[in-house]
Design a protein around this motif. Structure first.
Motif, PDB file in Angstrom:
ATOM      1  N   GLN A   1       0.826  -1.203   0.000  1.00  0.00           N
ATOM      2  CA  GLN A   1       0.000   0.000   0.000  1.00  0.00           C
ATOM      3  C   GLN A   1       0.858   1.250   0.000  1.00  0.00           C
ATOM      4  N   ARG A   2       1.956   1.209   0.743  1.00  0.00           N
ATOM      5  CA  ARG A   2       2.842   2.361   0.773  1.00  0.00           C
ATOM      6  C   ARG A   2       3.473   2.605  -0.595  1.00  0.00           C
ATOM      7  N   ARG A   3       3.870   1.537  -1.236  1.00  0.00           N
ATOM      8  CA  ARG A   3       4.464   1.693  -2.576  1.00  0.00           C
ATOM      9  C   ARG A   3       3.434   2.189  -3.573  1.00  0.00           C
ATOM     10  N   ALA A   4       2.182   1.744  -3.433  1.00  0.00           N
ATOM     11  CA  ALA A   4       1.122   2.237  -4.319  1.00  0.00           C
ATOM     12  C   ALA A   4       0.904   3.737  -4.104  1.00  0.00           C
ATOM     13  N   CYS A   5       0.971   4.169  -2.854  1.00  0.00           N
ATOM     14  CA  CYS A   5       0.825   5.603  -2.565  1.00  0.00           C
ATOM     15  C   CYS A   5       1.989   6.393  -3.143  1.00  0.00           C
ATOM     16  N   GLU A   6       3.196   5.851  -3.056  1.00  0.00           N
ATOM     17  CA  GLU A   6       4.362   6.525  -3.625  1.00  0.00           C
ATOM     18  C   GLU A   6       4.208   6.680  -5.133  1.00  0.00           C
ATOM     19  N   ALA A   7       3.752   5.609  -5.798  1.00  0.00           N
ATOM     20  CA  ALA A   7       3.557   5.668  -7.247  1.00  0.00           C
ATOM     21  C   ALA A   7       2.497   6.699  -7.614  1.00  0.00           C
ATOM     22  N   GLU A   8       1.423   6.789  -6.814  1.00  0.00           N
ATOM     23  CA  GLU A   8       0.359   7.762  -7.089  1.00  0.00           C
ATOM     24  C   GLU A   8       0.868   9.187  -6.901  1.00  0.00           C
ATOM     25  N   LEU A   9       1.652   9.427  -5.856  1.00  0.00           N
ATOM     26  CA  LEU A   9       2.189  10.771  -5.631  1.00  0.00           C
ATOM     27  C   LEU A   9       3.155  11.163  -6.749  1.00  0.00           C
ATOM     28  N   LEU A  10       3.911  10.225  -7.255  1.00  0.00           N
ATOM     29  CA  LEU A  10       4.788  10.521  -8.385  1.00  0.00           C
ATOM     30  C   LEU A  10       3.972  10.879  -9.616  1.00  0.00           C
ATOM     31  N   ARG A  11       2.858  10.199  -9.814  1.00  0.00           N
ATOM     32  CA  ARG A  11       1.994  10.528 -10.952  1.00  0.00           C
ATOM     33  C   ARG A  11       1.424  11.934 -10.801  1.00  0.00           C
ATOM     34  N   LEU A  12       1.002  12.272  -9.591  1.00  0.00           N
ATOM     35  CA  LEU A  12       0.432  13.598  -9.351  1.00  0.00           C
ATOM     36  C   LEU A  12       1.487  14.695  -9.480  1.00  0.00           C
ATOM     37  N   ALA A  13       2.748  14.361  -9.168  1.00  0.00           N
ATOM     38  CA  ALA A  13       3.815  15.364  -9.208  1.00  0.00           C
ATOM     39  C   ALA A  13       4.128  15.818 -10.625  1.00  0.00           C
ATOM     40  N   ALA A  14       3.676  15.067 -11.620  1.00  0.00           N
ATOM     41  CA  ALA A  14       4.025  15.384 -13.005  1.00  0.00           C
ATOM     42  C   ALA A  14       3.507  16.742 -13.437  1.00  0.00           C
ATOM     43  N   ASN A  15       2.351  17.159 -12.912  1.00  0.00           N
ATOM     44  CA  ASN A  15       1.761  18.437 -13.346  1.00  0.00           C
ATOM     45  C   ASN A  15       1.335  19.299 -12.173  1.00  0.00           C
ATOM     46  N   ARG A  16       2.020  19.143 -11.036  1.00  0.00           N
ATOM     47  CA  ARG A  16       1.714  19.951  -9.864  1.00  0.00           C
ATOM     48  C   ARG A  16       2.982  20.550  -9.284  1.00  0.00           C
ATOM     49  N   SER A  17       2.851  21.735  -8.711  1.00  0.00           N
ATOM     50  CA  SER A  17       3.953  22.329  -7.967  1.00  0.00           C
ATOM     51  C   SER A  17       4.054  21.621  -6.620  1.00  0.00           C
ATOM     52  N   PRO A  18       5.175  21.777  -5.905  1.00  0.00           N
ATOM     53  CA  PRO A  18       5.286  21.128  -4.586  1.00  0.00           C
ATOM     54  C   PRO A  18       4.158  21.500  -3.631  1.00  0.00           C
ATOM     55  N   SER A  19       3.729  22.772  -3.622  1.00  0.00           N
ATOM     56  CA  SER A  19       2.651  23.160  -2.714  1.00  0.00           C
ATOM     57  C   SER A  19       1.333  22.506  -3.114  1.00  0.00           C
ATOM     58  N   GLN A  20       1.073  22.408  -4.415  1.00  0.00           N
ATOM     59  CA  GLN A  20      -0.140  21.737  -4.871  1.00  0.00           C
ATOM     60  C   GLN A  20      -0.078  20.244  -4.556  1.00  0.00           C
ATOM     61  N   LEU A  21       1.105  19.662  -4.707  1.00  0.00           N
ATOM     62  CA  LEU A  21       1.266  18.247  -4.401  1.00  0.00           C
ATOM     63  C   LEU A  21       1.072  17.995  -2.912  1.00  0.00           C
ATOM     64  N   ARG A  22       1.503  18.928  -2.078  1.00  0.00           N
ATOM     65  CA  ARG A  22       1.344  18.763  -0.635  1.00  0.00           C
ATOM     66  C   ARG A  22      -0.132  18.672  -0.269  1.00  0.00           C
ATOM     67  N   ARG A  23      -0.966  19.498  -0.913  1.00  0.00           N
ATOM     68  CA  ARG A  23      -2.394  19.434  -0.634  1.00  0.00           C
ATOM     69  C   ARG A  23      -2.992  18.108  -1.101  1.00  0.00           C
ATOM     70  N   ALA A  24      -2.545  17.651  -2.273  1.00  0.00           N
ATOM     71  CA  ALA A  24      -3.067  16.376  -2.783  1.00  0.00           C
ATOM     72  C   ALA A  24      -2.587  15.197  -1.940  1.00  0.00           C
ATOM     73  N   ALA A  25      -1.394  15.306  -1.356  1.00  0.00           N
ATOM     74  CA  ALA A  25      -0.826  14.194  -0.589  1.00  0.00           C
ATOM     75  C   ALA A  25      -1.644  13.886   0.659  1.00  0.00           C
ATOM     76  N   ARG A  26      -2.382  14.868   1.156  1.00  0.00           N
ATOM     77  CA  ARG A  26      -3.179  14.617   2.356  1.00  0.00           C
ATOM     78  C   ARG A  26      -4.287  13.598   2.093  1.00  0.00           C
ATOM     79  N   ARG A  27      -4.649  13.415   0.831  1.00  0.00           N
ATOM     80  CA  ARG A  27      -5.714  12.472   0.488  1.00  0.00           C
ATOM     81  C   ARG A  27      -5.197  11.286  -0.322  1.00  0.00           C
ATOM     82  N   VAL A  28      -3.906  11.015  -0.238  1.00  0.00           N
ATOM     83  CA  VAL A  28      -3.345   9.903  -1.009  1.00  0.00           C
ATOM     84  C   VAL A  28      -3.863   8.569  -0.502  1.00  0.00           C
TER      85      VAL A  28
END
Length: 521
Positions: free
Chosen positions: A207-234
């Motif tokens: 599950q942790r690795r799946a979350c890491e892969a999802e956050l990497l996917r989200l990072a492709a078109n988000r700034s770090p601050s935008q990614l931080r907000r999305a990471a709260r719901r990973v």
């Protein structure tokens, strides 16, 4: 003659017995040392700097060049982190007399201790590249103080204690590879590391690795601050129950708010030259309210400027009146006043604000209008006597594109004049069609739930400074509706009607638009 013939025959037999494939193998040259490669890289960068001056005609694709330089910079950051991880795994930091990797890195780079500590934590979570290639241990950095795989038995019980240890969390295999390739930045990687550290106890390795892969996917078109907000719901990656995800996000935001209150501080000193200098650290909500007030007081559309029609439309959240008063005519402003930089203007606005704070009492309402979108159930929860309604669990979104905990939303509601924003309802006339030409204050506040900046591509002027523009002009039959509205700062609003510029409107998936401006040729 016979003896020579016999020698040739023996030589031929010997050659035929030799593996000719091995003879054709290219000679392996020794790989250049790291020192040599670094000198070569420094030389290449020097040549690129020289090319900027000597071959300006080569700069045909500035955006592309910037992208490649950014990717190169990210790969260099990855190299620094890998070297830091090697120092931690080999004990080089202790040999130099440093107590931890962060202080060693700060000394080696001459950087700030706090930043170096964050870099060191990321480096140890990425791991040692040589140990990874050799199939080394699963420790985050392979060295002292590095934690094991969070999926291992016994780690869940020590999760709270591990958060304070450098290297806690999984070895970021996928993240490290992306950083090595330059597809993400170190800032993105730190957000991913924190997001994984914030996962609840009991999460499995898969599950942790799946979350890491999802956050990497989200990072492709988000700034770090935008990614931080999305990471709260990973957690949504593997958790189907939305209420569990809501509760997890609210817990994280509430924890951040509590930590922010613990870090609150204020100091001020007399410079003995007619000025005073101070510094403060306050929770995000309090600081954002102050920023909204200052932005409203210094907004260009609230000041009479040189250009005709700068103040197309009024309205907005916060205080009223700009620095020196919004009623002053342009000709009354001195050249020095018109050329004040924004930092100076905000300083004057802050001083003006302090002078206007009532000395006999403080108002019971909050100081600025902050639009918070939340569910009615979450707002009412906890406000009824004896806890008849369970506490809400979903965070509230704000008009500055960040969130607050459900508890903070309820606390602000107790001290604020509530303005309900009704979506698809009749309580507030959000869409006026052709009944009115100018957008209303209610429409402006509704639009603030979608935008926090000027809608022009690359413009970071705050929403409080913007004017509401009809995407399809009123005179061409455009409606005074939110779907036909876009906030534009004064500069971009004037560029709309200029013959020197053309613009392209792109509708985004979140109900907003982006305007790209290009000079006409």
């Amino acid at each position: 003659m016979g003896q020579a013939s016999t020698l040739e025959t023996q030589l031929a037999d010997h050659v035929s017995a030799v593996d000719l494939v091995r003879l054709r193998r290219p000679i392996e040259m020794p790989h250049p040392s790291l020192d040599t490669l670094m000198r070569q890289a420094q030389h290449q960068v020097g040549q690129m700097m020289q090319a900027l001056v000597e071959r300006p005609d080569d700069l045909t694709d500035l955006r592309g060049h910037i992208g490649e330089v950014e990717r190169l910079s990210r790969r260099v950051d990855a190299l620094k982190l890998r070297l830091t991880a090697r120092a931690a795994s080999t004990g080089a930091t202790g040999v130099a007399g440093h107590t931890d990797t962060g202080s060693w890195l700060a000394g080696a780079t001459g950087s700030d201790r706090t930043t170096s500590a964050s870099d060191a934590m990321l480096a140890e979570a990425m791991g040692d590249a040589e140990r990874d290639a050799a199939g080394g241990s699963g420790d985050a950095g392979g060295g002292p103080g590095a934690a094991g795989d969070p999926g291992d038995a016994g780690d869940a019980g020590d999760a709270a204690k591990d958060r304070s240890r450098a290297g806690r969390g999984p070895r970021l295999t996928l993240t490290a590879a992306a950083l090595d390739a330059g597809t993400i930045s170190a800032a993105h990687a730190k957000v991913i590391l924190r997001g994984l550290d914030d996962l609840p106890e009991g999460v499995t390795t898969d599950q942790r690795r799946a979350c890491e892969a999802e956050l990497l996917r989200l990072a492709a078109n988000r700034s770090p601050s935008q990614l931080r907000r999305a990471a709260r719901r990973v957690l949504e990656t593997y958790e189907p129950d939305e209420s569990v995800v809501d509760q997890h996000e609210d817990d994280l935001v509430a924890r951040e708010e509590e930590a922010a209150r613990e870090r609150a501080a204020f100091w001020v000193k007399d410079n003995r030259d007619g000025t005073m200098t101070g510094q403060f650290t306050v929770p995000w909500v309090s600081g954002m309210m102050l920023k909204k007030v200052i932005d409203a007081m210094t907004a260009p559309r609230r000041r009479t400027t040189d250009g005709p029609g700068d103040a197309h439309e009024s309205g907005g959240a916060g205080g009223s009146g700009g620095v020196g008063g919004s009623g002053r005519a342009a000709e009354q402003l001195s050249p020095s006043d018109r050329s004040l930089d924004w930092q100076h203007r905000r300083g004057l606005a802050f001083a003006d604000l302090l002078m206007r704070i009532p000395t006999d009492h403080l108002h019971s309402k909050v100081s600025a209008t902050m639009l918070i979108t939340t569910r009615v159930d979450d707002l009412l929860a906890g406000l009824l006597d004896e806890g008849l309604v369970p506490a809400g669990t979903r965070v509230g979104s704000t008009d500055v594109h960040d969130v607050i905990s459900a508890g903070t939303a309820r606390r602000l509601a107790c001290g604020a004049g509530l303005l309900p924003t009704v979506l698809d309802g009749d309580s507030i006339p959000i869409d006026l069609g052709r009944q009115r030409r100018l957008f209303t204050d209610n429409q402006r506040m509704a639009l603030a739930t979608r935008y926090d900046e000027c809608a022009a591509e690359g413009c970071d002027r705050p929403f409080a400074w913007t004017e509401i523009h009809h995407l399809r002009p009123w005179e061409a039959g455009g409606l005074t509706d939110l779907d036909n509205a876009a906030p534009l700062c004064g500069t971009h609003h004037h560029m709309i009607d200029s013959a020197l510029w053309r613009h392209v409107v792109t509708r985004l998936g979140n109900g907003t638009v982006s305007l790209a401006f290009h000079r006409r040729t």
